[in-house]
Design an enzyme around this catalytic site. Sequence first.
Site, PDB file in Angstrom:
ATOM      1  N   ASP A 292       0.821  -1.214   0.000  1.00  0.00           N
ATOM      2  CA  ASP A 292       0.000   0.000   0.000  1.00  0.00           C
ATOM      3  C   ASP A 292       0.856   1.267   0.000  1.00  0.00           C
ATOM      4  O   ASP A 292       2.055   1.213   0.270  1.00  0.00           O
ATOM      5  CB  ASP A 292      -0.884   0.023   1.265  1.00  0.00           C
TER       6      ASP A 292
ATOM      7  N   TYR B 178       7.352  -9.879   6.951  1.00  0.00           N
ATOM      8  CA  TYR B 178       7.211  -8.432   7.098  1.00  0.00           C
ATOM      9  C   TYR B 178       7.875  -8.000   8.400  1.00  0.00           C
ATOM     10  O   TYR B 178       7.910  -8.762   9.379  1.00  0.00           O
ATOM     11  CB  TYR B 178       5.735  -8.031   7.168  1.00  0.00           C
TER      12      TYR B 178
END
Lengths: 267, 267
Positions: B53, B120
Amino acid sequence: MEKNILLTIEYDGSEFSGWQKQPDRPTVQGYLEKVLSDLLKREIALSGTSRTDAGVHARGQKASFRTDINIPTERLALVINNILCGHEKGAFALSPVKIVSAEERPLDFHARFDSKGKKYIYRIRNSKETDIFMRNYMYHVAAPLDMDAMKTAAGYIVGTHDFKSFEASGGTPRETTVRTIFDIDIKENIYRIDNVNDGDIGRDIELHVSGDGFLYNMVRIITGTLVDIGTGRIPLYDMKKILEAKNRSKAGHTAPPYGLYLAEVYY
Amino acid sequence: MEKNILLTIEYDGSEFSGWQKQPDRPTVQGYLEKVLSDLLKREIALSGTSRTDAGVHARGQKASFRTDINIPTERLALVINNILCGHEKGAFALSPVKIVSAEERPLDFHARFDSKGKKYIYRIRNSKETDIFMRNYMYHVAAPLDMDAMKTAAGYIVGTHDFKSFEASGGTPRETTVRTIFDIDIKENIYRIDNVNDGDIGRDIELHVSGDGFLYNMVRIITGTLVDIGTGRIPLYDMKKILEAKNRSKAGHTAPPYGLYLAEVYY
């Protein structure tokens, strides 16, 4: 009753075309004057200590303004920071500008003229690999730097000298190019860059340069010259000759703006 | 002869509207496809592993493309990085995008479909004072965090579960919301913030979250929920109930995009 308020200000220079107000460009002074004028409902003019260039950061810029508002001075930093972060609109975003403190000073106090000196910090990332996340905050130097040579060379320019060799053209005209450097402290922090497979050893270097005043781009030219000495491009013992030459072309390159931080102002 | 080239890519998400190409917006995919198409003088289409994003960073995004060019693959990263930094125009500026490596893969290899999982990293600055220079790179949490509670809660969600409570609406529709989290490792680094007068003690926290796949905003909702547990807003033992509820409204807040880094893709 009129008050003279001195602000201590941090900012991320990568989002601004420098401190000083300019038409049609984002500047820290222009931005803060607008925020203060909206808050206090009268035209506010800030006198800043240092006109930092585009890309240069501040940890301790100082700026004063006079006002007759009755927000208690000790509340002012919080009130301004809330506006900068968008709290009043229900939003919250960290701002590239932050008021560290607000203090009252006598009415005849002037943030720039009363300053007795300043300290700048110049940050270097000395590693084989570039770090894209630091590109606006540190000067990346890939070649190994000889820290002992840099420290010795720095010693030559501490004290009172004519720093004409370390002045860029284009600044405000000055009566004299003699300045006193109180100290150049070179700190290093060695670390291992974990995300690089070949085990690159990195080193973060900080030059802490304090003095009674600085010529245009002086800290950046001192830094560039010290880096040139650190890589061997300029022989260590040329530092004295460079000072004596009083000629910009004898010194090293100008280190980029984004590694420079205005750290402290002395009164 | 056609080759299938896999790139490992770092980028600073604060300068982009995410990975995926969009008309009239700066995206990493759009930017890199243009640079590659100009370089190779033919239309290049990149298949990226993860559609990060806006504001989300990458240390190890993967993207593949097919080409019949004859630049040796081992030279490709350097050639592209030189273009990204403006070397070919005689300039030099660090770029917000960097090619870490380029490798050849079999022609039927696909960067996304062949991925076996991802890691992540979510970065938190836990300190009383905000740091304006970190505003695009870490999530600032001012309230003290109970690290033991966060670690215990993280333990509850490691393994194979239905993560529907941790999925934001608006993502690509999925066949199942069952995923396996391999590990959540919470690291901390305590330091003293020198430039703050009152001796604020700061703590940098990193959540390393690895798994076979992630739902939309899953890592950010896991992080927000762990932060809510760390501050005491959500009781520690609710973590199991949140999982079982399969309802987004039971979990904590969504941590902001700028603390998130796509760190690694497993094949």
